[in-house]
Design an enzyme around this catalytic site. Structure first.
Site, PDB file in Angstrom:
ATOM      1  N   HIS A  11       0.836  -1.195   0.000  1.00 21.65           N
ATOM      2  CA  HIS A  11       0.000   0.000   0.000  1.00 21.65           C
ATOM      3  C   HIS A  11       0.875   1.250   0.000  1.00 21.65           C
ATOM      4  CE1 HIS A  11      -4.121  -1.552   1.681  1.00 21.65           C
ATOM      5  NE2 HIS A  11      -3.763  -2.136   0.556  1.00 21.65           N
ATOM      6  N   GLU A  46      -7.184   0.112  -4.862  1.00 22.09           N
ATOM      7  CA  GLU A  46      -8.127   1.004  -4.190  1.00 22.09           C
ATOM      8  C   GLU A  46      -7.707   2.447  -4.453  1.00 22.09           C
ATOM      9  OE1 GLU A  46      -6.089  -0.947  -2.145  1.00 22.09           O
ATOM     10  OE2 GLU A  46      -7.357  -2.709  -1.849  1.00 22.09           O
TER      11      GLU A  46
END
Length: 317
Positions: A38, A107
């Protein structure tokens, strides 16, 4: 036969701690490791988000012979697929005992940082398929060029390659992605006891099937619930919010609606009874998964390793 893994949670721990956790996980008896990739943590409290590929360099020197997977990388926006191909080839060369590349459509939280338009999911799936094709093309060696609808590669050659290209597992959380994973992936990667594995199999999917179980082990269940609520409330957010909120601040605002009761009713396992953990893993296996990796929420990883090493892993030997 199930393989049991441990999650290196990049959102909750600094890179040097993740390297130490990797070594401890192997020592405890876990069969493989998975590291999250991430740019941001979900909420500010989690506090970290090191570059997964740099962390893996340290991990490769700290472990002996346990396989490692990235779960998962999004090779369509923040990082060009040619760069992912190079990073994964390098890590696979450093991990001769096994490396798996998990990829997905990402995302907004992590991918918007480069300032590009965030496409709808169907478009991102098209981009992902192109990205996987580029990665495999570069892994074949030699000078390569590629011109697709979404990506261009010009005169690229990877000079450092592993003896064998690693498998590319495709992430899926719904039927459309599960079907796509069956079409161009070497296996399936998901989170939780999702039934997408059935859709994937019905669509002709073949290969390993990975899923993650989130737990928060503490000697007292109330303590575990409070810890999970403090460190990982995002898991209890409803619907598709997790894919579309842009910053940790937005996640924190959304998580204000998550109560400790929501955590108790969520998929996070907070029961300190070893039988509950064994049953949770068995349920994932019965659902069709052959690789189950466990994410221990919160700062206390030492107690988790002791608990799993003594009370849970022996049930699967």
């Amino acid at each position: 036969m199930v393989e049991l893994g441990y999650t290196l949670s990049s959102e909750e721990h600094p890179p040097t701690d993740l390297v130490e956790h990797a070594a401890r996980a192997e020592e405890t008896g876990f069969d493989f490791l998975s590291v999250s990739d991430h740019f941001h943590p979900w909420i500010g409290k989690q506090g970290h988000s090191p570059f997964a590929w740099a962390t893996l360099g340290g991990v490769s020197r700290a472990i002996e012979d346990v396989p490692v997977g990235v779960g998962v990388n999004c090779p369509i926006m923040r990082i060009h697929p040619a760069n992912v191909a190079q990073a994964a080839a390098t890590v696979a060369d450093m991990l001769p005992d096994g490396f798996v590349l998990g990829v997905g459509t990402g995302e907004l939280l992590n991918e918007h940082v480069v300032g590009e338009h965030w496409p709808e999911h169907a478009t991102r799936l098209e981009m992902l398929e192109e990205a996987v094709e580029i990665i495999r093309t570069l892994w074949r060696g030699g000078q390569r060029s590629y011109r697709g609808e979404h990506f261009t590669v010009q005169n690229a050659r990877l000079f450092t390659l592993p003896d064998e290209p690693p498998p590319i597992l495709v992430s899926a959380y719904g039927p459309r992605a599960a079907t796509a994973a069956a079409e161009f992936g070497d296996g399936l990667w998901t989170v939780g006891p999702q039934d997408v594995v059935n859709t994937w199999a019905d669509a002709g999917g073949e290969g390993p099937r990975y899923t993650q179980l989130s737990v928060c082990y503490a000697e007292d269940e109330e303590e575990a619930v409070e810890t999970a609520h403090e460190w990982w409330p995002n898991s209890a957010l409803p619907g598709e919010l997790a894919g579309h909120l842009p910053t940790p601040t937005h996640f924190e605002q959304a998580c204000e609606m998550v109560s400790t009761e929501d955590i108790r009713e969520s998929s996070i396992l907070t029961d300190p009874n070893p039988a509950a953990h064994v049953t949770s893993i068995e349920e994932a296996v019965d659902a069709g998964y052959d690789h189950v990796y466990v994410h221990q929420i919160g700062p206390d990883q030492a107690s988790f390793f002791e608990f799993y090493g003594e009370e849970v892993l022996p049930a699967f030997e």
